[in-house]
Design a protein around this motif. Structure first.
Motif, PDB file in Angstrom:
ATOM      1  N   GLY A  72       0.794  -1.221   0.000  1.00  0.00           N
ATOM      2  CA  GLY A  72       0.000   0.000   0.000  1.00  0.00           C
ATOM      3  C   GLY A  72       0.822   1.265   0.000  1.00  0.00           C
ATOM      4  N   SER A  73       2.145   1.129  -0.005  1.00  0.00           N
ATOM      5  CA  SER A  73       3.006   2.313   0.037  1.00  0.00           C
ATOM      6  C   SER A  73       3.218   2.910  -1.356  1.00  0.00           C
ATOM      7  CB  SER A  73       4.367   1.964   0.649  1.00  0.00           C
ATOM      8  OG  SER A  73       5.027   0.979  -0.138  1.00  0.00           O
ATOM      9  N   GLU A  74       2.897   2.145  -2.418  1.00  0.00           N
ATOM     10  CA  GLU A  74       3.032   2.642  -3.777  1.00  0.00           C
ATOM     11  C   GLU A  74       1.657   2.851  -4.392  1.00  0.00           C
ATOM     12  OE1 GLU A  74       5.387   0.105  -6.169  1.00  0.00           O
ATOM     13  OE2 GLU A  74       7.279   0.672  -5.230  1.00  0.00           O
ATOM     14  N   ARG A  75       1.446   4.051  -4.914  1.00  0.00           N
ATOM     15  CA  ARG A  75       0.181   4.351  -5.585  1.00  0.00           C
ATOM     16  C   ARG A  75       0.467   4.659  -7.044  1.00  0.00           C
ATOM     17  NH1 ARG A  75      -2.965   9.555  -4.003  1.00  0.00           N
ATOM     18  NH2 ARG A  75      -2.935  10.217  -6.170  1.00  0.00           N
ATOM     19  N   TRP A  76      -0.186   3.924  -7.941  1.00  0.00           N
ATOM     20  CA  TRP A  76       0.025   4.078  -9.375  1.00  0.00           C
ATOM     21  C   TRP A  76      -1.123   4.873  -9.976  1.00  0.00           C
ATOM     22  CZ3 TRP A  76       3.980   1.327 -12.263  1.00  0.00           C
ATOM     23  CH2 TRP A  76       4.856   0.619 -11.452  1.00  0.00           C
ATOM     24  N   ASP A  77      -0.788   5.938 -10.693  1.00  0.00           N
ATOM     25  CA  ASP A  77      -1.783   6.769 -11.373  1.00  0.00           C
ATOM     26  C   ASP A  77      -1.393   6.919 -12.833  1.00  0.00           C
ATOM     27  OD1 ASP A  77      -3.711   7.805  -9.266  1.00  0.00           O
ATOM     28  OD2 ASP A  77      -1.804   8.396  -8.363  1.00  0.00           O
ATOM     29  N   TYR A  78      -2.392   7.263 -13.674  1.00  0.00           N
ATOM     30  CA  TYR A  78      -2.189   7.400 -15.114  1.00  0.00           C
ATOM     31  C   TYR A  78      -2.879   8.685 -15.573  1.00  0.00           C
ATOM     32  CZ  TYR A  78      -0.979   2.554 -14.369  1.00  0.00           C
ATOM     33  OH  TYR A  78      -0.410   1.412 -13.882  1.00  0.00           O
ATOM     34  N   PHE A  79      -2.160   9.509 -16.334  1.00  0.00           N
ATOM     35  CA  PHE A  79      -2.706  10.835 -16.638  1.00  0.00           C
ATOM     36  C   PHE A  79      -2.041  11.433 -17.866  1.00  0.00           C
ATOM     37  CE2 PHE A  79       0.544  10.882 -13.392  1.00  0.00           C
ATOM     38  CZ  PHE A  79       1.415  11.899 -13.749  1.00  0.00           C
ATOM     39  N   ALA A  80      -2.517  12.619 -18.273  1.00  0.00           N
ATOM     40  CA  ALA A  80      -1.955  13.407 -19.377  1.00  0.00           C
ATOM     41  C   ALA A  80      -1.889  12.649 -20.696  1.00  0.00           C
ATOM     42  CB  ALA A  80      -0.577  13.950 -19.006  1.00  0.00           C
ATOM     43  N   PRO A  81      -3.026  12.153 -21.233  1.00  0.00           N
ATOM     44  CA  PRO A  81      -3.000  11.408 -22.495  1.00  0.00           C
ATOM     45  C   PRO A  81      -2.720  12.302 -23.695  1.00  0.00           C
ATOM     46  CG  PRO A  81      -5.268  11.797 -21.828  1.00  0.00           C
ATOM     47  CD  PRO A  81      -4.401  12.273 -20.697  1.00  0.00           C
ATOM     48  N   ARG A  82      -2.004  11.739 -24.689  1.00  0.00           N
ATOM     49  CA  ARG A  82      -1.752  12.407 -25.958  1.00  0.00           C
ATOM     50  C   ARG A  82      -1.955  11.371 -27.059  1.00  0.00           C
ATOM     51  NH1 ARG A  82      -2.231  15.836 -22.941  1.00  0.00           N
ATOM     52  NH2 ARG A  82      -0.893  17.615 -22.471  1.00  0.00           N
ATOM     53  N   TRP A  83      -3.030  11.533 -27.848  1.00  0.00           N
ATOM     54  CA  TRP A  83      -3.362  10.551 -28.865  1.00  0.00           C
ATOM     55  C   TRP A  83      -2.390  10.648 -30.041  1.00  0.00           C
ATOM     56  CZ3 TRP A  83      -8.852   9.177 -27.727  1.00  0.00           C
ATOM     57  CH2 TRP A  83      -9.154   7.883 -28.179  1.00  0.00           C
ATOM     58  N   THR A  93       1.183   9.325 -19.142  1.00  0.00           N
ATOM     59  CA  THR A  93       2.158   9.322 -18.064  1.00  0.00           C
ATOM     60  C   THR A  93       1.750   8.292 -17.023  1.00  0.00           C
ATOM     61  OG1 THR A  93       2.621  11.679 -18.360  1.00  0.00           O
ATOM     62  CG2 THR A  93       3.307  10.688 -16.287  1.00  0.00           C
ATOM     63  N   GLU A  94       2.689   7.441 -16.670  1.00  0.00           N
ATOM     64  CA  GLU A  94       2.491   6.477 -15.589  1.00  0.00           C
ATOM     65  C   GLU A  94       3.268   6.975 -14.383  1.00  0.00           C
ATOM     66  OE1 GLU A  94       2.374   1.676 -15.402  1.00  0.00           O
ATOM     67  OE2 GLU A  94       4.229   2.531 -16.206  1.00  0.00           O
ATOM     68  N   GLY A  95       2.580   7.246 -13.275  1.00  0.00           N
ATOM     69  CA  GLY A  95       3.242   7.823 -12.116  1.00  0.00           C
ATOM     70  C   GLY A  95       3.123   6.948 -10.881  1.00  0.00           C
ATOM     71  N   PHE A  99       1.257  12.073  -7.262  1.00  0.00           N
ATOM     72  CA  PHE A  99       0.348  13.071  -6.706  1.00  0.00           C
ATOM     73  C   PHE A  99       0.512  13.232  -5.196  1.00  0.00           C
ATOM     74  CE2 PHE A  99      -1.600  11.998 -10.747  1.00  0.00           C
ATOM     75  CZ  PHE A  99      -1.901  13.246 -11.243  1.00  0.00           C
ATOM     76  N   ASP A 100       1.403  12.459  -4.606  1.00  0.00           N
ATOM     77  CA  ASP A 100       1.720  12.628  -3.188  1.00  0.00           C
ATOM     78  C   ASP A 100       2.961  13.481  -2.998  1.00  0.00           C
ATOM     79  OD1 ASP A 100      -0.419  11.002  -2.465  1.00  0.00           O
ATOM     80  OD2 ASP A 100       0.790   9.183  -2.647  1.00  0.00           O
ATOM     81  N   GLY A 101       3.470  14.032  -4.090  1.00  0.00           N
ATOM     82  CA  GLY A 101       4.617  14.925  -4.009  1.00  0.00           C
ATOM     83  C   GLY A 101       5.949  14.266  -4.283  1.00  0.00           C
ATOM     84  N   ASN A 102       5.969  12.951  -4.530  1.00  0.00           N
ATOM     85  CA  ASN A 102       7.206  12.267  -4.857  1.00  0.00           C
ATOM     86  C   ASN A 102       7.275  12.072  -6.375  1.00  0.00           C
ATOM     87  OD1 ASN A 102       7.958  11.904  -2.109  1.00  0.00           O
ATOM     88  ND2 ASN A 102       6.489  10.227  -1.983  1.00  0.00           N
TER      89      ASN A 102
END
Length: 261
Positions: A72-83, A93-95, A99-102
């Motif tokens: 639970g210490s790693e959170r994966w988010d996906y954002f900023a799509p460019r077709w 972008t795979e982050g 969004f936690d500042g790291n």
């Protein structure tokens, strides 16, 4: 606004009360990809969604799976799509904990219909991408901070067929910061902003450079191709400019360093 510059009535195409940002058109204009927020047990997660671009819009389809991993210490988010400009591939972008500042982020290619991964670029710590017109490569802002005390980015490019990126620009880590990169419609030039670091801090200026990293120049200098580019001046107060570049048979002049406006 339509493609002829006529103002149209505002139409809301998403209905969620949460954040939906970063819209990107599919190459045929029939679909939109965007970053959407969802909440699970009070925690916000970010994913890439696909939506019809004309009525009936229907429900947005989630293409990625943001999640907590491991303990639970790693959170994966996906954002900023460019077709992609040529096919159904979406550059996102795979982050990890982004969004936690790291800072933990990298480009990823996914299928625009299923969300299936096509390529990962975890050797690159980057943000803010733009495709070349042929869809064979993309340009990015690569984090080169390393052990330096200041955060700074340099411009890199990555080929779709490769899983790594190469430098387009060279920058001094204690002085330069390069961001907001965009590829010209004819594929001949890359535009980017530079400045914002050093003592005294330098204002941001916009530069052009060839994709092979040669012939850096400021707008208004003589360049070998014509381009109409919308340039933004970064900072708390921003302005947009349309700058026609001059056609010339002579080589452009190199610019050794950024200069304040």
């Amino acid at each position: 606004m339509d493609h002829e510059g006529r103002w149209l009535a505002e139409v809301r195409v998403t209905t969620s009360a949460l954040s939906q940002t970063d819209p990107s058109w599919s190459r045929d204009g029939s679909k939109l990809a965007f970053t959407g927020e969802r909440r699970v047990n009070g925690v916000s997660y970010y994913d890439v969604y696909r939506l019809n671009a004309s009525a009936p819009y229907g429900s947005a389809i989630r293409l990625t799976n943001s999640r907590l991993a491991g303990d639970g210490s790693e959170r994966w988010d996906y954002f900023a799509p460019r077709w992609s400009p040529v096919n159904n591939t979406i550059l996102i972008t795979e982050g990890v904990n982004y969004f936690d500042g790291n800072v933990g982020r990298a480009p990823k290619l996914i299928d625009g219909s299923t969300g299936a991964a096509r390529a990962n670029y975890w050797s690159v710590d980057a943000l803010s991408y733009d495709w070349n017109p042929g869809g064979s490569a993309f340009v990015l802002n690569a984090d080169k901070s390393g052990g330096h005390q200041t955060d700074y980015n340099c411009i890199q490019k990555a080929a779709v067929s490769a899983h790594s990126a190469t430098d387009v620009t060279r920058c001094n880590p204690e002085v330069d910061n390069q961001w907001s990169t965009v590829w010209s419609p004819d594929g001949l030039l890359i535009a980017y902003a530079q400045g914002g670091l050093g003592t005294p801090q330098t204002p941001g200026s916009t530069y052009f450079i060839k994709p092979d990293g040669t012939e850096q120049a400021l707008p208004g200098q003589r360049l070998p191709a014509r381009l109409e580019a919308v340039l933004s001046e970064p900072g708390h107060h921003s302005s947009a400019y349309a700058v026609p570049l001059v056609v010339s048979a002579t080589p452009p002049v190199n610019v050794p360093s950024p200069r304040p406006r």
